[in-house]
Every structure is written in C-alpha cells, then in structure tokens.
Design a protein around this motif. Structure first.
Motif, PDB file in Angstrom:
ATOM      1  N   GLY A  10       0.827  -1.204   0.000  1.00 18.94           N
ATOM      2  CA  GLY A  10       0.000   0.000   0.000  1.00 18.94           C
ATOM      3  C   GLY A  10       0.858   1.250   0.000  1.00 18.94           C
ATOM      4  N   PHE A  11       0.330   2.314   0.607  1.00 22.10           N
ATOM      5  CA  PHE A  11       1.073   3.559   0.701  1.00 22.10           C
ATOM      6  C   PHE A  11       2.262   3.403   1.639  1.00 22.10           C
ATOM      7  N   LYS A  12       3.294   4.250   1.404  1.00 20.87           N
ATOM      8  CA  LYS A  12       4.478   4.146   2.248  1.00 20.87           C
ATOM      9  C   LYS A  12       4.833   5.483   2.897  1.00 20.87           C
ATOM     10  N   ASP A  13       5.595   6.345   2.211  1.00 18.67           N
ATOM     11  CA  ASP A  13       6.140   7.534   2.864  1.00 18.67           C
ATOM     12  C   ASP A  13       5.132   8.670   2.966  1.00 18.67           C
ATOM     13  N   CYS A  14       5.242   9.383   4.060  1.00 23.88           N
ATOM     14  CA  CYS A  14       4.494  10.616   4.282  1.00 23.88           C
ATOM     15  C   CYS A  14       5.495  11.614   4.850  1.00 23.88           C
ATOM     16  N   HIS A  15       5.675  12.759   4.221  1.00 22.34           N
ATOM     17  CA  HIS A  15       6.657  13.743   4.670  1.00 22.34           C
ATOM     18  C   HIS A  15       5.981  14.861   5.460  1.00 22.34           C
ATOM     19  N   TYR A  16       6.567  15.199   6.596  1.00 22.84           N
ATOM     20  CA  TYR A  16       6.086  16.316   7.402  1.00 22.84           C
ATOM     21  C   TYR A  16       7.144  17.410   7.425  1.00 22.84           C
ATOM     22  N   ARG A  37      -0.348  15.012  -2.568  1.00 22.33           N
ATOM     23  CA  ARG A  37      -1.167  16.125  -2.117  1.00 22.33           C
ATOM     24  C   ARG A  37      -0.507  16.756  -0.897  1.00 22.33           C
ATOM     25  N   PHE A  38      -0.819  18.020  -0.652  1.00 24.29           N
ATOM     26  CA  PHE A  38      -0.335  18.652   0.576  1.00 24.29           C
ATOM     27  C   PHE A  38      -1.507  18.937   1.505  1.00 24.29           C
ATOM     28  N   ASP A  39      -1.228  18.960   2.792  1.00 22.65           N
ATOM     29  CA  ASP A  39      -2.233  19.255   3.799  1.00 22.65           C
ATOM     30  C   ASP A  39      -1.564  20.061   4.908  1.00 22.65           C
ATOM     31  N   LEU A  40      -2.261  21.055   5.413  1.00 25.98           N
ATOM     32  CA  LEU A  40      -1.721  21.948   6.435  1.00 25.98           C
ATOM     33  C   LEU A  40      -2.431  21.710   7.762  1.00 25.98           C
ATOM     34  N   LYS A  41      -1.657  21.690   8.837  1.00 23.66           N
ATOM     35  CA  LYS A  41      -2.246  21.518  10.165  1.00 23.66           C
ATOM     36  C   LYS A  41      -3.249  22.626  10.428  1.00 23.66           C
ATOM     37  N   ARG A  42      -4.393  22.244  10.949  1.00 26.02           N
ATOM     38  CA  ARG A  42      -5.442  23.213  11.202  1.00 26.02           C
ATOM     39  C   ARG A  42      -5.197  23.974  12.497  1.00 26.02           C
ATOM     40  N   ARG A  43      -5.864  25.097  12.621  1.00 29.98           N
ATOM     41  CA  ARG A  43      -5.581  26.011  13.715  1.00 29.98           C
ATOM     42  C   ARG A  43      -5.883  25.414  15.084  1.00 29.98           C
ATOM     43  N   MET A  44      -6.932  24.636  15.179  1.00 36.92           N
ATOM     44  CA  MET A  44      -7.335  24.068  16.467  1.00 36.92           C
ATOM     45  C   MET A  44      -6.867  22.633  16.636  1.00 36.92           C
ATOM     46  N   GLU A  45      -5.986  22.164  15.752  1.00 35.53           N
ATOM     47  CA  GLU A  45      -5.475  20.806  15.812  1.00 35.53           C
ATOM     48  C   GLU A  45      -4.147  20.755  16.546  1.00 35.53           C
ATOM     49  N   SER A  46      -3.954  19.715  17.329  1.00 37.11           N
ATOM     50  CA  SER A  46      -2.624  19.438  17.863  1.00 37.11           C
ATOM     51  C   SER A  46      -1.822  18.698  16.790  1.00 37.11           C
ATOM     52  N   THR A  47      -0.534  18.607  16.984  1.00 39.51           N
ATOM     53  CA  THR A  47       0.301  17.871  16.029  1.00 39.51           C
ATOM     54  C   THR A  47      -0.132  16.419  15.942  1.00 39.51           C
ATOM     55  N   ASP A  48      -0.455  15.826  17.093  1.00 41.18           N
ATOM     56  CA  ASP A  48      -0.895  14.428  17.121  1.00 41.18           C
ATOM     57  C   ASP A  48      -2.204  14.253  16.353  1.00 41.18           C
ATOM     58  N   GLU A  49      -3.146  15.169  16.549  1.00 37.53           N
ATOM     59  CA  GLU A  49      -4.425  15.089  15.849  1.00 37.53           C
ATOM     60  C   GLU A  49      -4.244  15.263  14.341  1.00 37.53           C
ATOM     61  N   PHE A  50      -3.348  16.159  13.956  1.00 40.04           N
ATOM     62  CA  PHE A  50      -3.078  16.374  12.534  1.00 40.04           C
ATOM     63  C   PHE A  50      -2.557  15.101  11.884  1.00 40.04           C
ATOM     64  N   LYS A  51      -1.603  14.447  12.532  1.00 40.44           N
ATOM     65  CA  LYS A  51      -1.026  13.235  11.962  1.00 40.44           C
ATOM     66  C   LYS A  51      -2.056  12.109  11.893  1.00 40.44           C
ATOM     67  N   LEU A  60      -2.014  31.804  11.680  1.00 39.96           N
ATOM     68  CA  LEU A  60      -1.027  31.011  10.969  1.00 39.96           C
ATOM     69  C   LEU A  60       0.032  30.438  11.903  1.00 39.96           C
ATOM     70  N   LEU A  61       0.224  31.052  13.069  1.00 40.00           N
ATOM     71  CA  LEU A  61       1.201  30.529  14.023  1.00 40.00           C
ATOM     72  C   LEU A  61       0.897  29.091  14.404  1.00 40.00           C
ATOM     73  N   ALA A  62      -0.401  28.777  14.531  1.00 44.29           N
ATOM     74  CA  ALA A  62      -0.795  27.416  14.905  1.00 44.29           C
ATOM     75  C   ALA A  62      -0.777  26.466  13.718  1.00 44.29           C
ATOM     76  N   LEU A 102       3.249  21.091   7.724  1.00 47.36           N
ATOM     77  CA  LEU A 102       2.743  20.766   6.391  1.00 47.36           C
ATOM     78  C   LEU A 102       3.050  19.313   6.092  1.00 47.36           C
ATOM     79  N   CYS A 103       2.089  18.622   5.501  1.00 46.97           N
ATOM     80  CA  CYS A 103       2.251  17.202   5.166  1.00 46.97           C
ATOM     81  C   CYS A 103       2.211  17.022   3.649  1.00 46.97           C
TER      82      CYS A 103
END
Length: 483
Positions: free
Chosen positions: A300-306, A355-369, A416-418, A422-423
């Motif tokens: 299946g899928f393999k690498d995901c870059h942060y 595709r790219f995805d940006l961490k949302r303002r109210m998301e923690s890093t763990d939730e984003f991943k 934007l600070l939060a 970027l994934c």
C-alpha cells in the motif's frame, strides 16, 4: 537555452498524427545528443489544430514521458522542462463572428500533465498607428488575449489537469469605430527579432506562440539563476510567481470556491514575473524544498513527509489580526499510462500522485497526523473527529488534479502561528497496483514552494529565519502512511 519545437505543423507534407509523439521525442534527442552538457528548456508552440485536449493522447503522453525521463529500459533519463502553447483561437475579420475564448478548448497536446501549458492574456491597449486612430482594443487590459484558448469546456471525466497553467502576453486586436471589423496591428503585438536583420530587425509577434516563447524565456532565466533547481522546481516557481491581474481578480474574488476553481481553467494561475518567482522581499518569506519520496510499499502507501514550518513568531504576533497570504505550490512529474480507462480515471493515468495538507488552527500535532495518516490511529478504520478549517482557502479540497497543485490561504497572521506543520502524502496511481516489486516500490521526487506575504512593508518576516530563505526546508519526519 531554448530549444525550438519541430516545424512539422507547417510542412507541406504533414505527417500522420500517430507520428507526432515520436517526432517530438526525436527533436528532444537531437538537441541533447548534440550538446548533452547543456541545461535546456524545450519550447513547443505547435498544436494539433482543432483537436481538443480533453483526454490524454499519444502526443500528450509522449510529452509527459519526455518530461519525466521515461525510457524503454530500466534507466531513467534526466527530467526535462517543456513549455507548450495552449493553441490559438480563430481570428475572424468580422466582429460578429468573434467568439469568447471559452468557446475554443485548449488543443492537443497541451493537456499533458507534466508540461507548462501557456495561454495568452494582454495588457496592450494603446493603438499607435495613425490610420487606426478611430479603432479601439478588442480586449481590455489585464483580460485574456483574443488569440487564446481555455479548458472550461473540459467537462467530461474526473479531475482533468488545470490548463493553462499560466498566461503571458499574447497581444490584442483592434476594432473599427463602427464595431464591424477586427484587425491585427503592430502596436498591439509583441516585438521579436526578424529574419531580415538589416531591413527589419524587429517584427510583430502575437498569439500563444509569443506567450509560450515568453514563458520559456522566464524558465531559462530561473534555471540560470538557480542551477541547482530541478525542472519540477522551476515549474513550481513559475506558477508560484504568477498572480492574477486586477481584471482577473474582479472576476475571481466575488465567486465562491467552486466557481473560482472553474475560472482557473479560464485564467490559469495568472501572469508570472521573474521578480515574483525569484525574489524574497523584506515582507515576503519564501521556502523551497526538493525531496525524494517513496509513495508505495509492498502492500500500500508508504512515505508521508512532514515539514515543520518555521514561522517568525514575533512578527506574526505583532501583526495579530492583520491579513497574511500563504501560498503553497507542489510540483512533480508522473509516468503516464495512456489508455481507454485512463481518460476516465486519473489514478489509471498517473504513476503516483501527491497532495499537501496543512495543520489546522485548532489541531494538535498528534491530531493532525492522525487525520492525514491512518497508521497514526489506534483504530485505522475510524477517522478522528475534526472541525472544518477550509473557509480561508481560495480553492476547495477537490480542486487539485494533474501533477501541479497550488492553493492560497488568507487569514489573520496570528492564526497562521498554529498552522505550522505541512504534510506531503501520496494518493493513488498505477504504480501502487503493479505486480512487480521494482515498479511498485520506486522512489520519485517533488518540489515544494511555500510563501507568506503581508501588505505591511515595515514587517520583515525573513529577519528571524534569514538563513533558510530560498534554502531547502528539511523534512521533519519520513514515516509510513497507511492505506
């Protein structure tokens, strides 16, 4: 160096359409065999007249193969940057026969995923010829040129690439005082060098041939200034450095996301300039990354870059609720797989997708991943609850298609600070379903450009992170992504 396109489109003995791809490949080979050490931009201002680029063709697939360096054996040739014209609209003499650009679809092979497809716009509205003093320009300043085509009629199939990618000056036409006839004129054309240097050193040049030549020149300048950058990166910079004119924004800004995305097929990503593509002004922070990724693994899928985005906290906090513009461009070249089903499903045409995805303002890093990667979840079958955070993006999530993705976020600087991670993640492609391990587990590469702008000239965003401007943004993590 700009390598000219083959001229078979103007030959008295026009070859069969099935030979267009091989002839173009031969033209590329001849240039490279003659001077293999040179870095090149290939400029092709010829199209398959009146043949719409709605679906992949053998010619467009050949261009995609040449850009990606696909060969008949296991070796991969160097990637190439290819600039292609969108094709010219008819130029009738009678005004009542002039049709909008959207009437004429972009021509084959400008639908190729990996090329830079160039349409035409115009800023030329001043008519200098005394005999045409009573004439007026056909198109307004900043609007599409009367000579260009668009892809707004590409309504069949899913996720067609956005074409044109950019628009460049293609000239204008003049209308007589009675609004009856339309003529071409030197003062509304682009000037270029003529074949008779002693008699006419400069001659008028117009339509998408002129626009494509300008785009190729821009690519050459960027390549000369940044010799370490890949063709994928130069393409990303060209699109990233494009902006819509006031006339285009007047059409785009009042629209909702879906309608604005449709207008992308009308204007592309706008008009690029060398200064915007290459410069990092005091109030403009630009980050560039070039990286390799393995999209798929054994099952299946393999690498995901942060990427950890090093936002200047002090500057953003000082800006507070003032608006900033975040722009992200992702560019890569796919190996094409043209066929009957590929025209219906892009995952069957592209070897891989990103595709790219940006961490949302109210998301923690763990939730984003956990949101972007099922391998991060305790139960891969369940998506974590998230709040929508897409209202500030210019285009909807479903807009990305092809092998070039660009979107713009606008909002308060403090927000934007939060949003500081970027994934880059893979999506489907025919590599994923190939039986042989070597094909399925190939590595490939991509270019990423991120910029932040503010209208405030007294804010120096780059001061705190001067060392990374136009440097490579390090990959924070490289982990496996689940299916």
């Amino acid at each position: 160096m700009i390598t000219p396109s083959p001229t078979f489109g103007h030959s008295s003995e026009k070859p069969e359409e099935r030979f267009y791809g091989p002839i173009t490949k031969s033209a590329v080979s001849l240039a490279e065999i003659g001077r293999p050490e040179r870095r090149r931009v290939f400029c092709m201002a010829v199209t398959n007249e009146d043949i719409s680029g709605t679906q992949p063709s053998t010619w467009s697939a050949a261009l995609d193969q040449e850009a990606a360096g696909v060969t008949m054996d296991d070796e991969r040739a160097p990637r190439r940057l290819i600039v292609v014209s969108a094709g010219n609209a008819p130029n009738p003499i009678m005004l009542n026969e002039v049709q909008p650009s959207d009437t004429y679809p972009i021509e084959d092979p400008a639908q190729a995923w990996n090329v830079v497809t160039v349409g035409g716009y115009t800023d030329k509205i001043h008519i200098a010829e005394p005999e045409l003093a009573d004439h007026s320009p056909l198109a307004e300043a900043g609007d599409l040129s009367p000579f260009t085509r668009t892809s707004t009629l590409w309504t069949t199939g899913r996720n067609r690439p956005i074409k044109p990618d950019i628009v460049m000056e293609a000239g204008n036409r003049a209308v007589d005082a009675s609004r009856t006839t339309v003529v071409d004129t030197t003062s509304l054309s682009v000037a270029t060098s003529g074949p008779e240097v002693d008699r006419r050193p400069l001659v008028p040049f117009r339509a998408t041939s002129a626009a494509t030549a300008e785009a190729a020149r821009l690519a050459c300048r960027l390549m000369a200034a940044k010799p370490e950058y890949w063709p994928e990166t130069i393409r990303a910079l060209m699109v990233h450095g494009a902006e819509w004119t006031d006339k285009m924004r007047f059409a785009l800004d009042p629209l909702g996301k879906t309608d604005a995305a449709k207008l992308l097929r009308h204007f592309g990503y706008g008009v690029p300039t060398y200064e915007r593509a290459i410069a990092s002004a005091e109030n403009h922070l630009a980050l560039v990354a070039q990286s390799e990724i393995q999209p798929y693994g054994a099952s299946g899928f393999k690498d995901c870059h942060y990427y950890d985005l090093p936002w200047p906290r002090q500057a953003f906090e000082a800006l507070g609720d003032e608006e900033v513009r975040l722009k992200i461009t992702l560019s890569y070249f796919v190996d094409p797989n043209p066929g009957a089903l590929a025209s219906l499903d892009p995952y069957r045409y592209q070897s891989f997708g990103l595709r790219f995805d940006l961490k949302r303002r109210m998301e923690s890093t763990d939730e984003f991943k956990k949101r972007v990667n099922v391998e991060e979840r305790a139960d891969p079958r369940r998506k974590p609850p998230t709040q929508s955070d897409t209202d500030n993006w210019r285009f909807p999530d479903g807009t990305p298609s092809g092998s070039l993705h660009c979107n713009e976020w606008k909002g308060p600087a403090a927000w934007l600070l939060a949003r500081n991670m970027l994934c880059i993640k893979p999506v489907g492609g025919w590599w994923k379903n190939r039986a042989d391990t070597a094909t399925r587990q190939q590595k490939t590469r991509y270019a990423l450009v991120v910029s932040v702008k503010t209208a405030r000239e007294d804010v120096t965003l780059h001061t705190d992170i001067n060392s990374i401007i136009f440097g490579t943004v390090p990959v924070s993590q490289d982990i496996e992504i689940g299916t």
